[in-house]
Design a protein around this motif. Sequence first.
Motif, PDB file in Angstrom:
ATOM      1  N   PRO A  17     -67.085 -39.652  40.627  1.00  0.00           N
ATOM      2  CA  PRO A  17     -67.437 -40.319  41.884  1.00  0.00           C
ATOM      3  C   PRO A  17     -68.957 -40.461  42.005  1.00  0.00           C
ATOM      4  N   ASN A  18     -69.382 -41.546  42.641  1.00  0.00           N
ATOM      5  CA  ASN A  18     -70.807 -41.796  42.816  1.00  0.00           C
ATOM      6  C   ASN A  18     -70.981 -42.776  43.973  1.00  0.00           C
ATOM      7  N   ALA A  19     -71.263 -42.239  45.142  1.00  0.00           N
ATOM      8  CA  ALA A  19     -71.378 -43.074  46.340  1.00  0.00           C
ATOM      9  C   ALA A  19     -72.551 -44.040  46.269  1.00  0.00           C
ATOM     10  N   LYS A  20     -73.619 -43.663  45.559  1.00  0.00           N
ATOM     11  CA  LYS A  20     -74.766 -44.580  45.435  1.00  0.00           C
ATOM     12  C   LYS A  20     -74.352 -45.853  44.691  1.00  0.00           C
ATOM     13  N   LEU A  21     -73.573 -45.710  43.630  1.00  0.00           N
ATOM     14  CA  LEU A  21     -73.082 -46.891  42.911  1.00  0.00           C
ATOM     15  C   LEU A  21     -72.128 -47.694  43.786  1.00  0.00           C
ATOM     16  N   ALA A  22     -71.285 -47.016  44.519  1.00  0.00           N
ATOM     17  CA  ALA A  22     -70.331 -47.709  45.396  1.00  0.00           C
ATOM     18  C   ALA A  22     -71.062 -48.598  46.391  1.00  0.00           C
ATOM     19  N   GLN A  23     -72.185 -48.120  46.911  1.00  0.00           N
ATOM     20  CA  GLN A  23     -72.949 -48.891  47.892  1.00  0.00           C
ATOM     21  C   GLN A  23     -73.518 -50.173  47.305  1.00  0.00           C
ATOM     22  N   THR A  80     -65.742 -43.397  45.410  1.00  0.00           N
ATOM     23  CA  THR A  80     -65.914 -42.670  46.675  1.00  0.00           C
ATOM     24  C   THR A  80     -64.807 -41.658  46.960  1.00  0.00           C
ATOM     25  N   ARG A  81     -63.811 -41.587  46.135  1.00  0.00           N
ATOM     26  CA  ARG A  81     -62.715 -40.652  46.418  1.00  0.00           C
ATOM     27  C   ARG A  81     -63.180 -39.207  46.179  1.00  0.00           C
ATOM     28  N   ASN A  82     -62.674 -38.349  47.010  1.00  0.00           N
ATOM     29  CA  ASN A  82     -62.915 -36.905  46.900  1.00  0.00           C
ATOM     30  C   ASN A  82     -64.379 -36.494  47.030  1.00  0.00           C
ATOM     31  N   LEU A  83     -65.179 -37.287  47.717  1.00  0.00           N
ATOM     32  CA  LEU A  83     -66.571 -36.896  47.936  1.00  0.00           C
ATOM     33  C   LEU A  83     -66.642 -35.784  48.976  1.00  0.00           C
ATOM     34  N   GLU A  87     -72.168 -34.544  49.396  1.00  0.00           N
ATOM     35  CA  GLU A  87     -72.397 -35.714  48.536  1.00  0.00           C
ATOM     36  C   GLU A  87     -72.569 -36.984  49.372  1.00  0.00           C
ATOM     37  N   ILE A  88     -71.806 -37.102  50.417  1.00  0.00           N
ATOM     38  CA  ILE A  88     -71.912 -38.276  51.295  1.00  0.00           C
ATOM     39  C   ILE A  88     -73.285 -38.319  51.942  1.00  0.00           C
ATOM     40  N   LYS A  89     -73.735 -37.194  52.454  1.00  0.00           N
ATOM     41  CA  LYS A  89     -75.051 -37.138  53.098  1.00  0.00           C
ATOM     42  C   LYS A  89     -76.182 -37.361  52.092  1.00  0.00           C
ATOM     43  N   ALA A  90     -76.113 -36.700  50.944  1.00  0.00           N
ATOM     44  CA  ALA A  90     -77.185 -36.787  49.942  1.00  0.00           C
ATOM     45  C   ALA A  90     -77.304 -38.177  49.316  1.00  0.00           C
ATOM     46  N   SER A  91     -76.214 -38.916  49.266  1.00  0.00           N
ATOM     47  CA  SER A  91     -76.213 -40.225  48.598  1.00  0.00           C
ATOM     48  C   SER A  91     -76.645 -41.368  49.503  1.00  0.00           C
ATOM     49  N   GLY A  92     -76.807 -41.103  50.775  1.00  0.00           N
ATOM     50  CA  GLY A  92     -77.117 -42.180  51.714  1.00  0.00           C
ATOM     51  C   GLY A  92     -75.880 -42.947  52.149  1.00  0.00           C
ATOM     52  N   PHE A  93     -74.705 -42.403  51.888  1.00  0.00           N
ATOM     53  CA  PHE A  93     -73.432 -43.051  52.207  1.00  0.00           C
ATOM     54  C   PHE A  93     -72.979 -42.782  53.637  1.00  0.00           C
ATOM     55  N   ASP A  99     -68.723 -45.508  59.893  1.00  0.00           N
ATOM     56  CA  ASP A  99     -67.930 -46.647  60.376  1.00  0.00           C
ATOM     57  C   ASP A  99     -66.584 -46.815  59.678  1.00  0.00           C
ATOM     58  N   HIS A 100     -66.486 -46.421  58.405  1.00  0.00           N
ATOM     59  CA  HIS A 100     -65.293 -46.765  57.621  1.00  0.00           C
ATOM     60  C   HIS A 100     -64.674 -45.590  56.867  1.00  0.00           C
ATOM     61  N   THR A 101     -65.224 -44.377  57.055  1.00  0.00           N
ATOM     62  CA  THR A 101     -64.848 -43.229  56.242  1.00  0.00           C
ATOM     63  C   THR A 101     -65.019 -43.676  54.788  1.00  0.00           C
ATOM     64  N   VAL A 102     -63.987 -43.619  53.947  1.00  0.00           N
ATOM     65  CA  VAL A 102     -64.114 -44.161  52.593  1.00  0.00           C
ATOM     66  C   VAL A 102     -63.181 -45.357  52.405  1.00  0.00           C
ATOM     67  N   GLY A 103     -62.811 -45.987  53.510  1.00  0.00           N
ATOM     68  CA  GLY A 103     -62.012 -47.210  53.433  1.00  0.00           C
ATOM     69  C   GLY A 103     -62.844 -48.335  52.839  1.00  0.00           C
ATOM     70  N   ILE A 104     -62.179 -49.280  52.227  1.00  0.00           N
ATOM     71  CA  ILE A 104     -62.881 -50.419  51.631  1.00  0.00           C
ATOM     72  C   ILE A 104     -63.050 -51.478  52.712  1.00  0.00           C
ATOM     73  N   TRP A 105     -64.286 -51.872  52.942  1.00  0.00           N
ATOM     74  CA  TRP A 105     -64.609 -52.837  53.981  1.00  0.00           C
ATOM     75  C   TRP A 105     -65.605 -53.836  53.428  1.00  0.00           C
ATOM     76  N   PRO A 106     -65.406 -55.137  53.687  1.00  0.00           N
ATOM     77  CA  PRO A 106     -66.255 -56.161  53.067  1.00  0.00           C
ATOM     78  C   PRO A 106     -67.654 -56.253  53.681  1.00  0.00           C
ATOM     79  N   GLN A 107     -68.617 -55.915  52.854  1.00  0.00           N
ATOM     80  CA  GLN A 107     -70.008 -56.027  53.280  1.00  0.00           C
ATOM     81  C   GLN A 107     -70.898 -56.199  52.066  1.00  0.00           C
ATOM     82  N   ALA A 108     -72.122 -56.617  52.324  1.00  0.00           N
ATOM     83  CA  ALA A 108     -73.136 -56.706  51.275  1.00  0.00           C
ATOM     84  C   ALA A 108     -73.711 -55.319  51.022  1.00  0.00           C
TER      85      ALA A 108
END
Length: 187
Positions: A17-23, A80-83, A87-93, A99-108
């Motif tokens: 998992p890597n929230a920075k890449l997900a963003q 983003t699973r199992n973060l 990890e969420i706080k440290a990654s800037g996620f 707003d979305h927890t780890v749900g997939i939501w369309p944004q830039a």
Amino acid sequence: MWSYEKRLQFPVNIKNPNAKLAQVIISQYGGPDGEMGASMRYLSQRYATPYREVAGVLTDIGTEELAHLEMVATIVHQLTRNLSMEEIKASGFAPYYTDHTVGIWPQAAGGIPFNACEFQSKGDVITDLFEDMAAEQKARTTYDNILRLIDDPDVCEPIKFLRQREIVHFQRFGETNREDCSIFSKR
């Protein structure tokens, strides 16, 4: 309609998992040059073209873009699973998570939500095909930018596949645009 196979067009198996890449990658879900806009663009444009061959290309590529949307969502989900909260706080996620927890939501990538201004449907076949070629090039550039930012092979391989499909779509739209549209039978 469609015959749906319950598998992705290209496998996505991300181990780390890597929230920075997900963003960053979320932009290809709902960003200005992402797969959601592409699918809506082509599936909307197909109704205005007087040529069934052009409508067929728009339908083929538009539905493939829906498959790409599914791949991008899978990549973001697996990143983003199992973060943990740390990890969420440290990654800037955290703002996305709020707003979305780890749900997939369309944004830039910058957090701007998807809207219908992300795609164009002019109603003129030549104008729309040039728009489509430009859109594919912009998506390819976005995938190039993503590839420059990541080094995880589990993420790189499906992104490389998606990038290659943008090139193929650009070529198909170019071939369609080079045809003398008067040779197509109107429907």
